[in-house]
Design a protein around this motif. Structure first.
Motif, PDB file in Angstrom:
ATOM      1  N   VAL A 195      -9.532   6.831 -18.595  1.00  0.00           N
ATOM      2  CA  VAL A 195      -8.702   6.491 -17.437  1.00  0.00           C
ATOM      3  C   VAL A 195      -7.370   7.229 -17.581  1.00  0.00           C
ATOM      4  O   VAL A 195      -6.541   6.895 -18.424  1.00  0.00           O
ATOM      5  N   LEU A 196      -7.175   8.250 -16.746  1.00  0.00           N
ATOM      6  CA  LEU A 196      -5.992   9.099 -16.849  1.00  0.00           C
ATOM      7  C   LEU A 196      -4.777   8.502 -16.144  1.00  0.00           C
ATOM      8  O   LEU A 196      -3.657   8.602 -16.633  1.00  0.00           O
ATOM      9  N   ALA A 197      -4.991   7.936 -14.962  1.00  0.00           N
ATOM     10  CA  ALA A 197      -3.855   7.451 -14.168  1.00  0.00           C
ATOM     11  C   ALA A 197      -4.352   6.473 -13.118  1.00  0.00           C
ATOM     12  O   ALA A 197      -5.519   6.504 -12.711  1.00  0.00           O
ATOM     13  N   GLN A 198      -3.454   5.611 -12.672  1.00  0.00           N
ATOM     14  CA  GLN A 198      -3.732   4.666 -11.590  1.00  0.00           C
ATOM     15  C   GLN A 198      -2.439   4.419 -10.828  1.00  0.00           C
ATOM     16  O   GLN A 198      -1.410   4.121 -11.433  1.00  0.00           O
ATOM     17  N   TYR A 199      -2.480   4.578  -9.514  1.00  0.00           N
ATOM     18  CA  TYR A 199      -1.287   4.289  -8.715  1.00  0.00           C
ATOM     19  C   TYR A 199      -1.689   3.908  -7.303  1.00  0.00           C
ATOM     20  O   TYR A 199      -2.787   4.241  -6.830  1.00  0.00           O
ATOM     21  N   ASP A 200      -0.791   3.202  -6.617  1.00  0.00           N
ATOM     22  CA  ASP A 200      -1.035   2.695  -5.265  1.00  0.00           C
ATOM     23  C   ASP A 200      -0.128   3.390  -4.262  1.00  0.00           C
ATOM     24  O   ASP A 200       1.018   3.733  -4.567  1.00  0.00           O
ATOM     25  N   THR A 201      -0.649   3.575  -3.055  1.00  0.00           N
ATOM     26  CA  THR A 201       0.152   3.957  -1.896  1.00  0.00           C
ATOM     27  C   THR A 201      -0.140   2.945  -0.804  1.00  0.00           C
ATOM     28  O   THR A 201      -1.259   2.429  -0.715  1.00  0.00           O
ATOM     29  N   ALA A 202       0.853   2.654   0.020  1.00  0.00           N
ATOM     30  CA  ALA A 202       0.685   1.582   1.004  1.00  0.00           C
ATOM     31  C   ALA A 202       1.331   1.959   2.317  1.00  0.00           C
ATOM     32  O   ALA A 202       2.317   2.699   2.370  1.00  0.00           O
ATOM     33  N   ASP A 203       0.739   1.461   3.398  1.00  0.00           N
ATOM     34  CA  ASP A 203       1.364   1.512   4.713  1.00  0.00           C
ATOM     35  C   ASP A 203       1.349   0.101   5.284  1.00  0.00           C
ATOM     36  O   ASP A 203       1.116  -0.869   4.554  1.00  0.00           O
ATOM     37  N   SER A 204       1.581  -0.027   6.575  1.00  0.00           N
ATOM     38  CA  SER A 204       1.697  -1.361   7.160  1.00  0.00           C
ATOM     39  C   SER A 204       0.366  -2.101   7.216  1.00  0.00           C
ATOM     40  O   SER A 204       0.344  -3.316   7.401  1.00  0.00           O
ATOM     41  N   LYS A 205      -0.752  -1.407   7.053  1.00  0.00           N
ATOM     42  CA  LYS A 205      -2.056  -2.038   7.209  1.00  0.00           C
ATOM     43  C   LYS A 205      -2.916  -2.023   5.956  1.00  0.00           C
ATOM     44  O   LYS A 205      -3.827  -2.841   5.825  1.00  0.00           O
ATOM     45  N   LEU A 206      -2.647  -1.106   5.032  1.00  0.00           N
ATOM     46  CA  LEU A 206      -3.599  -0.900   3.947  1.00  0.00           C
ATOM     47  C   LEU A 206      -2.883  -0.456   2.678  1.00  0.00           C
ATOM     48  O   LEU A 206      -1.909   0.302   2.724  1.00  0.00           O
ATOM     49  N   THR A 207      -3.387  -0.948   1.536  1.00  0.00           N
ATOM     50  CA  THR A 207      -2.961  -0.458   0.230  1.00  0.00           C
ATOM     51  C   THR A 207      -4.112   0.324  -0.383  1.00  0.00           C
ATOM     52  O   THR A 207      -5.225  -0.188  -0.481  1.00  0.00           O
ATOM     53  N   THR A 208      -3.854   1.553  -0.757  1.00  0.00           N
ATOM     54  CA  THR A 208      -4.878   2.422  -1.342  1.00  0.00           C
ATOM     55  C   THR A 208      -4.564   2.648  -2.810  1.00  0.00           C
ATOM     56  O   THR A 208      -3.445   3.026  -3.166  1.00  0.00           O
ATOM     57  N   ARG A 209      -5.539   2.391  -3.665  1.00  0.00           N
ATOM     58  CA  ARG A 209      -5.375   2.614  -5.108  1.00  0.00           C
ATOM     59  C   ARG A 209      -6.205   3.826  -5.521  1.00  0.00           C
ATOM     60  O   ARG A 209      -7.393   3.933  -5.201  1.00  0.00           O
ATOM     61  N   ARG A 210      -5.562   4.749  -6.252  1.00  0.00           N
ATOM     62  CA  ARG A 210      -6.226   5.938  -6.782  1.00  0.00           C
ATOM     63  C   ARG A 210      -6.302   5.835  -8.296  1.00  0.00           C
ATOM     64  O   ARG A 210      -5.279   5.625  -8.961  1.00  0.00           O
TER      65      ARG A 210
END
Length: 452
Positions: free
Chosen positions: A268-283
């Motif tokens: 597991v190299l990395a994990q981070y989230d991006t978010a907008d008003s409707k959805l949180t996306t985890r990479r």
């Protein structure tokens, strides 16, 4: 804990935090003071009771051996996963046997939750092995649904082409005067056409006018890429199959991970989230120790809630992943896990900054809409560059600038401190805006340090 090999380090625990506030609050609870009856088992569970503001302590338990990443249960009212108590408990466990002894028998309240999880997992495996008993859906009905959706997307792409033509005919200066409302209306039309990928790119266009010096050039570039995607969809029948699959994905059509399962030890190299008003996306980025492949796991959560899938950075899991279709795509789906995440002395091989830039250029031939590619840089030094920063090769006269978002992250200072002016190995995303560091390793030895 025998299945874990050794206990995690604090950085690996804090990488699971859903946001900065949870990370800070969890760090404060990583001391023995508020905890009682803490323990851990050889089966991969950690539990404890944390004194709160009420008369009863919060009962917290973490299942580290869960197949989809750590699972959490806490009696506190928080809706974050993991909550601050789960993070604090894991930090306490990472500190050693004194605060959280191993090879213990769980208390009744923890045992009930563990037994329930194990039974549900076994029932699911049995159901998967035996089939659900329901036959496949009507293929003819599925074909008709797909045709209707394709017709709606085609209508949306055709309308978008006309709007782009109107924009260019009227001049880019008019885009700044029109305001964001015009773009939001166009994006809504793409949503109605069931083309979520087109809608997202249209919204990105709306943020460019007036965004600083050179915005007309950036707007024209993004309009050209959107036009290319429109044309790719409208002429998809004449494209090679892999490129056509990429176009379908970029437009927003769903796809399944139908590639053959690949079993490997995935770091597991990395994990981070991006978010907008409707959805949180985890990479979540993975590196296959034996295959050398880099894979991207995506998971989603409703607005304000973290996605369920979470994997500890710096650990490796013996598991299968299946790839999604499309030229140059690295996205994959996590399949069966054969053991819990555990520390391993694995590092991905690195390249120079020049090779990283060339790798991104090659990837654009397969996917012109690609923002960045995963790359590990070897022997680079974080170096100031005026008001900016760059990663300079220690053995060559070349460098990559950091992206604007990377320069504003606290992880930059962790990278600078880790380097101390010496070469380090850095994993991140390399694209047209520069390089975004996500994890780093000291040159000699040591575990991965998360930078996001």
């Amino acid at each position: 804990m025998t299945q874990q090999g050794v206990r995690w380090i604090a950085d690996q625990v804090l990488a699971l935090a859903p946001d900065t506030a949870s990370r800070k609050a969890g760090s404060k609870l990583g001391a023995a003071g508020p905890w009682s009856e803490a323990g851990s088992s050889d089966e991969g569970t950690v539990w404890g009771q944390c004194k709160g503001s009420g008369s009863k302590p919060y009962q917290t338990i973490v299942d580290i051996a869960d197949a989809s990443g750590p699972a959490y249960k806490c009696s506190c009212p928080s809706r974050k996963f993991p909550c601050k108590h789960a993070l604090g408990l894991l930090l306490l466990w990472a500190g050693g046997e004194v605060a959280v002894p191993g090879a213990q028998q769980p208390p009744d309240w923890a045992e009930q939750w563990i037994a329930g999880r194990r039974k549900r997992a076994e029932d699911k495996r049995t159901a998967d092995a035996g089939g659900s008993g329901s036959g496949p859906g009507d293929p003819e009905a599925a074909r008709r649904r797909a045709e209707r959706r394709a017709a709606r997307v085609t209508a949306g792409a055709t309308e978008l082409e006309q709007r782009l033509a109107d924009l260019l005919r009227g001049g880019l200066a008019a885009a700044e005067q029109a305001g964001y409302g015009l773009w939001e209306e166009t994006a809504a039309r793409m949503v109605d056409a069931q083309a979520s990928g087109l809608a997202a790119r249209v919204r990105e266009l709306g943020a460019i006018p007036g965004s600083g010096p050179g915005w007309p050039v950036r707007l024209l570039e993004e309009c050209a890429l959107l036009h290319l995607l429109d044309q790719g969809w409208l002429r998809r029948e004449g494209l090679p199959e892999e490129l056509a699959a990429t176009v379908r994905s970029r437009v927003g059509l769903p796809a399944s991970a139908d590639g053959p399962p690949l079993r490997d030890r995935w770091l597991v190299l990395a994990q981070y989230d991006t978010a907008d008003s409707k959805l949180t996306t985890r990479r979540i980025w993975l590196h296959g120790a034996d295959s050398g492949r880099t894979a991207l796991l995506l998971s989603y959560g409703a607005a304000g809630r973290a996605p369920e899938l979470a994997l500890p950075v710096g650990l490796a899991l013996d598991a299968e992943v299946s790839s999604y279709p499309g030229a140059g795509q690295v996205r994959a789906a996590l399949g069966e896990q054969f053991s819990p995440p555990a520390p391993v002395p694995i590092r991905p091989p690195g390249v120079s900054t020049a090779e990283a830039a060339a790798r991104y250029g090659e990837a654009l031939r397969a996917d012109p809409w690609l923002d960045s590619v995963p790359v590990t840089l070897d022997r680079v030094i974080p170096t100031p560059d005026g008001e900016s920063w760059q990663l300079a090769d220690a053995d060559a006269d070349a460098a990559l600038p950091l992206t604007p978002s990377a320069r504003s992250r606290p992880g930059l200072w962790r990278l600078v401190a880790l380097s101390g002016g010496a070469p380090v190995k850095v994993f991140g995303e390399c694209g047209h805006q520069g390089f975004t560091p996500l994890a780093a390793w000291p040159q000699d030895a040591g575990a991965a340090v998360p930078l996001c």
